[in-house]
Design an enzyme around this catalytic site. Structure first.
Site, PDB file in Angstrom:
ATOM      1  N   TYR A 181       0.837  -1.203   0.000  1.00 53.23           N
ATOM      2  CA  TYR A 181       0.000   0.000   0.000  1.00 53.23           C
ATOM      3  C   TYR A 181       0.868   1.248   0.000  1.00 53.23           C
ATOM      4  CZ  TYR A 181       0.939   0.426   5.059  1.00 53.23           C
ATOM      5  OH  TYR A 181       1.550   0.559   6.291  1.00 53.23           O
ATOM      6  N   CYS A 182       0.281   2.343  -0.493  1.00 54.29           N
ATOM      7  CA  CYS A 182       0.881   3.674  -0.351  1.00 54.29           C
ATOM      8  C   CYS A 182      -0.115   4.514   0.454  1.00 54.29           C
ATOM      9  CB  CYS A 182       1.212   4.288  -1.711  1.00 54.29           C
ATOM     10  SG  CYS A 182      -0.213   4.558  -2.791  1.00 54.29           S
ATOM     11  N   PHE A 183      -0.126   5.823   0.276  1.00 56.48           N
ATOM     12  CA  PHE A 183      -0.997   6.628   1.129  1.00 56.48           C
ATOM     13  C   PHE A 183      -2.475   6.454   0.794  1.00 56.48           C
ATOM     14  CE2 PHE A 183      -3.128  10.627   2.444  1.00 56.48           C
ATOM     15  CZ  PHE A 183      -2.949  10.473   3.809  1.00 56.48           C
ATOM     16  N   TYR A 196      -3.139   3.353   2.841  1.00 59.06           N
ATOM     17  CA  TYR A 196      -3.010   3.641   4.270  1.00 59.06           C
ATOM     18  C   TYR A 196      -4.219   4.410   4.795  1.00 59.06           C
ATOM     19  CZ  TYR A 196      -1.605   6.269   8.407  1.00 59.06           C
ATOM     20  OH  TYR A 196      -1.587   6.842   9.648  1.00 59.06           O
TER      21      TYR A 196
END
Length: 369
Positions: free
Chosen positions: A94-96, A124
């Protein structure tokens, strides 16, 4: 390829491994217990790309990203991701927000390493929102009872023996008092809240709908309880744990002197570890110097210095009982008596550890029935 993750509940219930491709500065502000930071970009790269995005738009930012993260740097990052993916075939990345950085990581992994690895939809931000909601739902939907008691009565000991307890101080890595700092630092605020939510989630999945929490203020060390929890705890019923003065002194001696000094020595070696432990005790006392008053502070500081010297030279800890006893009698006990009296209407039971544990178990069993 496994499909991208949208079932956040199962993800946390099963502690599925997570690869966090956000920059280190984002990860350090808060993450999840099962996540590892393998960033697409360093903090500096992220900052440069962010500035370009604002000034010149997405296309220019992507071009700069490829220029900054290319060649050997790119290959090293892909290899780190590939190692994680092979070691954790059931995990996700995952990223943001689950957007561009996740997609680039997925694409590079597939093109360069031949690995199709799924991402968390929403990233996130979606996971964090889910856990905030989890904490709020637990406070809104579950029965909550607080465990109170004077300093040193063994509230943490009692909580450890209950299946339906959530150890707030354990999650905060702090014992809650002026002397409560541990050898290792407290987790970031966001990580503290996330870990609390996962604890509630797992216990509720086991069918637990009544929780025992220690009676805490708004803060545990430097970590703030979620607002929904603060509000719920202000009105929750209390069970009051009692123990003799001598037992309380011995428990504090063990927790804050014997065990704490051993942990410092284990982490830093004998000489430096003891010096750091002694400094920690003195700083803890200094933090309440104003509230103690000048004369009493000087008296306690002298007693503490004498006890530390005897402990360092002979390994004897008996001298610590002097300052611990005075601190209880003249500082902590009057404060706790005042708090107990203010909450008297909410106290539904009081007793020693065996009686309190029996009562809380019966209370929980009755609710389940």
């Amino acid at each position: 390829m496994r499909s991208d993750c949208t079932d956040f509940r199962e993800l946390f219930l099963n502690d599925l491994p997570l690869m966090d491709v956000r920059a280190p500065v984002e990860f350090d502000k808060g993450a999840f217990a099962q996540s590892i930071n393998l960033p697409l970009m360093t903090d500096s790269e992220r900052q440069q790309i962010g500035t370009t995005y604002k000034q010149q738009g997405q296309h220019a930012a992507i071009e700069l990203g490829h220029a900054l993260v290319g060649g050997a740097i790119k290959q090293a990052r892909i290899e780190a991701w590939a190692q994680f993916a092979r070691a954790n075939p059931q995990g996700y990345l995952y990223c943001f927000r689950g957007g561009l950085r996740s997609q680039i990581t997925q694409q590079w992994l597939k093109d360069e390493a031949g690995i199709a690895y799924p991402r968390v939809v929403g990233g996130y931000k979606a996971l964090r929102t889910f856990l905030i909601d989890t904490n709020e739902q637990a406070m809104a939907e579950c029965d909550v009872v607080l465990l109170g008691g004077m300093t040193g009565t063994g509230k943490t000991e009692a909580l450890a023996q209950l299946d339906n307890a959530v150890d707030l101080e354990g999650h905060a890595n702090h014992r809650g008092s002026s002397f409560g700092k541990q050898v290792t630092p407290q987790p970031p605020q966001i990580s503290f809240e996330n870990n609390l939510a996962v604890d509630f989630l797992k216990k509720r999945a086991q069918g637990i709908e009544q929780f025992v929490l220690e009676d805490e203020g708004r803060l545990i060390g430097g970590r703030s309880l979620p607002l929904s929890m603060q509000l719920r705890m202000k009105a929750a019923p209390l069970v009051w744990l009692e123990d003799s003065f001598d037992n309380r002194v011995e428990r504090i001696l063990k927790d804050y002197v014997v065990d704490l000094s051993a942990r410092f020595v284990e982490a830093n070696g004998t000489e430096e570890g003891f010096a750091l432990f002694a400094e920690r005790l003195r700083l803890s006392l200094s933090s309440i110097a104003k509230r103690l008053g000048g004369e009493r502070f000087q008296r306690l500081a002298a007693a503490m210095d004498n006890a530390l010297q005897a402990q360092e030279v002979r390994g004897a800890v008996d001298g610590h009982r002097e300052w611990i006893s005075v601190l209880l009698e003249e500082y902590y006990d009057p404060m706790y008596v005042y708090q107990r009296d203010a909450k008297a209407e909410r106290i539904e039971f009081a007793g020693d550890q065996a009686e309190v544990l029996a009562y809380l178990r019966q209370r929980h069993h009755h609710r389940l029935a």
